[in-house]
Design an enzyme around this catalytic site. Structure first.
Site, PDB file in Angstrom:
ATOM      1  N   LEU A   1       0.819  -1.214   0.000  1.00  0.00           N
ATOM      2  CA  LEU A   1       0.000   0.000   0.000  1.00  0.00           C
ATOM      3  C   LEU A   1       0.851   1.261   0.000  1.00  0.00           C
ATOM      4  CD1 LEU A   1      -2.700  -1.061   2.632  1.00  0.00           C
ATOM      5  CD2 LEU A   1      -2.915  -1.068   0.132  1.00  0.00           C
ATOM      6  N   GLY A   2       2.008   1.208   0.623  1.00  0.00           N
ATOM      7  CA  GLY A   2       2.871   2.385   0.713  1.00  0.00           C
ATOM      8  C   GLY A   2       4.100   2.075   1.528  1.00  0.00           C
TER       9      GLY A   2
ATOM     10  N   ASP B   1       4.800  14.765  12.697  1.00  0.00           N
ATOM     11  CA  ASP B   1       5.131  14.348  11.329  1.00  0.00           C
ATOM     12  C   ASP B   1       3.869  14.353  10.465  1.00  0.00           C
ATOM     13  OD1 ASP B   1       6.783  13.572   9.260  1.00  0.00           O
ATOM     14  OD2 ASP B   1       6.666  11.430   9.719  1.00  0.00           O
TER      15      ASP B   1
END
Length: 530
Positions: free
Chosen positions: A352-353, A471
């Site tokens: 997915l990433g 973040d």
């Protein structure tokens, strides 16, 4: 472990220095070239071929050839033939260095010999011999027209006789026959070696030819020179015969350097063995150091893993048990086998990433539920910290705009986080794709912005304790099937007390994004960080 990593390169550097020192010592023992004197072994000026006068074209050409070309270029290969001028003033010259001397000694010898032969001789045909080199020149091309004419250096007369000439003669014959059979067919036309001489140890010999003549002419020249040497010096403790095309010599001590070609192969083999032994010892030392370092790392990782497991929240009030999967009111714990099966062994087709500390895969549980599995980097201590941060923080957070952490798993080096599956992946997929960005009308954009704001407000004001994400970026904002925004990835998050609004930080955290400025200069930007 930090100190071990700090000092390990220094230890390896010390090992490298020891090897370098070892090779240096070996090279000194085997390759040192002795210092030679300035006096020539012999000088032959041939009066029958005429004189030249100072300032004449022949003299100028000779000076250019000897002091220029030969002196400057012979050392590169140890041998050079060349000519300068034309007609009756053309000069042919040749320089040869003994094959076992280094370039520096060769160049120095040729320069001294060139100057000496011009100072001592005004003939149009001459030769000069030194221990390490010789030079010949003539008004005619003598390079390949071999005619033997042996010379006896005065040093032969200074040698004492041996007490057992028959024994020496037998050893010499054996030695020289071997060298003469070898040198003409060697690329350098050079050979050295030794023969057993029982009463005094060994007798050592050297033969060499100039490289312009053929192998047959070299053999003929060496045989003739060896005949002269045997006649003049077989009763002596050493002797030398030189000529324009070949030289022979023997002594009762080793007068040549060992890295030469020929019968010095035993010493070369010994040198190679010494170098290999030194390299092997150094490699063994590095291997032992690396093995000890790996063992310590393994112990530290096992200890860190045990400590980490003790700090993580445990499943409580287990209500359902299905094979390897255990559900609780808060989270479930899943083993690696089950997660491998759910993600098709972490197949790239399920990816997915990817973030700074790991890759996220789609998984399907046996009951059909979809999950997202984040597989943290095996060797990253920051990955361990992120793992601990995610589990200890998100387990306490419950908000519709925060991604829900469903569970976790640890198996050896593997550290895995299990989240609810977000069908539309992350916000950056839409923002930076020209086709998908068109799906974000102003209503959808407002809803996403509102969702992010609600999630941050909950983290900053309503959660206990307060949490600063540090973040926040489009790739950390996930979108569910209904395009509801949910903040994810709390690996860099920081906890604030209930009444705290200010804190000092020891390091900058977040994600660095590179982009170009207006004039091409390199600029950087950081995501929100504290």
């Amino acid at each position: 472990m930090g100190l071990e990593l700090l000092f390990r390169p220094k230890k390896m550097a010390r090992d490298s220095n020891l090897v370098t020192f070892f090779l240096f010592v070996v090279s000194i023992l085997f390759f040192v070239t002795p210092i030679y004197g300035d006096n020539p072994l012999d000088l032959l000026c041939r009066p029958e071929n005429g004189n030249y006068t100072f300032g004449s074209p022949f003299r100028n050409n000779l000076e250019q050839l000897l002091l220029g070309n030969l002196a400057s270029n012979t050392a590169k290969k140890g041998f050079l033939s060349s000519s300068t001028g034309d007609g009756t003033d053309e000069v042919f010259g040749q320089a040869l260095c003994r094959r076992d001397v280094n370039r520096s000694a060769c160049g120095d010898c040729v320069r001294i010999a060139s100057q000496e032969i011009m100072n001592k001789c005004n003939k149009k045909d001459a030769d000069i011999w030194y221990e390490f080199c010789q030079i010949s020149y003539s008004y005619s091309n003598f390079f390949s027209a071999m005619t033997y004419q042996g010379q006896y250096p005065d040093s032969n007369n200074q040698k004492q006789d041996v007490s057992n000439p028959e024994e020496l003669s037998s050893a010499l014959n054996k030695l020289m026959d071997g060298l003469i059979s070898e040198a003409p067919w060697a690329s350098s036309m050079f050979a050295v070696g030794s023969s057993n001489f029982p009463s005094q140890g060994h007798v050592y010999g050297l033969v060499q030819c100039t490289r312009e003549i053929s192998g047959g002419d070299c053999n003929t020249c060496l045989v003739s020179a060896w005949g002269d040497l045997r006649t003049c010096c077989s009763l002596h403790q050493g002797g030398t015969v030189v000529s324009r095309y070949c030289n022979v010599r023997f002594e009762l001590y080793r007068f040549y350097n060992q890295h030469s070609e020929g019968l010095g192969k035993k010493r070369i083999i010994l040198l190679v063995i010494c170098i290999l032994a030194g390299a092997l010892l150094a490699s063994l030392g590095v291997w032992v150091a690396r093995r000890r370092w790996k063992r310590r790392m393994t112990r530290d990782e096992e200890r860190d893993e045990n400590e980490l497991i003790q700090e993580l929240p445990k499943p409580i009030e287990l209500s359902i048990s299905r094979g390897d999967l255990e559900y609780s009111d808060d989270m479930f714990v899943m083993d690696l086998v089950t997660l491998r099966a759910a993600t098709a062994n972490f197949s790239l087709t399920n990816k997915l990433g990817q973030g700074g500390f790991g890759i996220v895969y789609k998984g399907i549980l046996p009951d059909g539920n979809e999950i997202a599995v984040k597989r943290l980097s095996m060797k990253s201590w920051q990955g361990v910290e992120e793992f601990k941060n995610e589990v200890t923080l998100i387990a306490k957070l419950k908000h519709k705009n925060l991604v829900r952490l469903l569970g976790w798993g640890i198996d050896g080096h593997e550290k895995l986080l299990i989240y609810e599956y977000m069908a539309n992946k992350s916000l950056d997929v839409f923002l930076f794709d020209p086709m998908k960005s068109s799906q974000l009308d102003w209503g959808a954009r407002y809803s996403i912005i509102n969702g992010i704001a609600r999630g941050l407000l909950y983290l900053h004001e309503d959660s206990v304790p307060k949490i600063i994400h540090r973040d926040l970026k489009p790739s950390n904002v996930l979108l569910d099937i209904d395009m509801v925004a949910k903040i994810s990835d709390f690996g860099m998050a920081r906890i604030f007390s209930e009444k705290q609004n200010v804190a000092n930080t020891r390091r900058v955290v977040g994600t660095l994004h590179g982009f170009c400025g207006t004039k091409g200069e390199s600029l950087n930007s950081w995501t929100l960080s504290y």
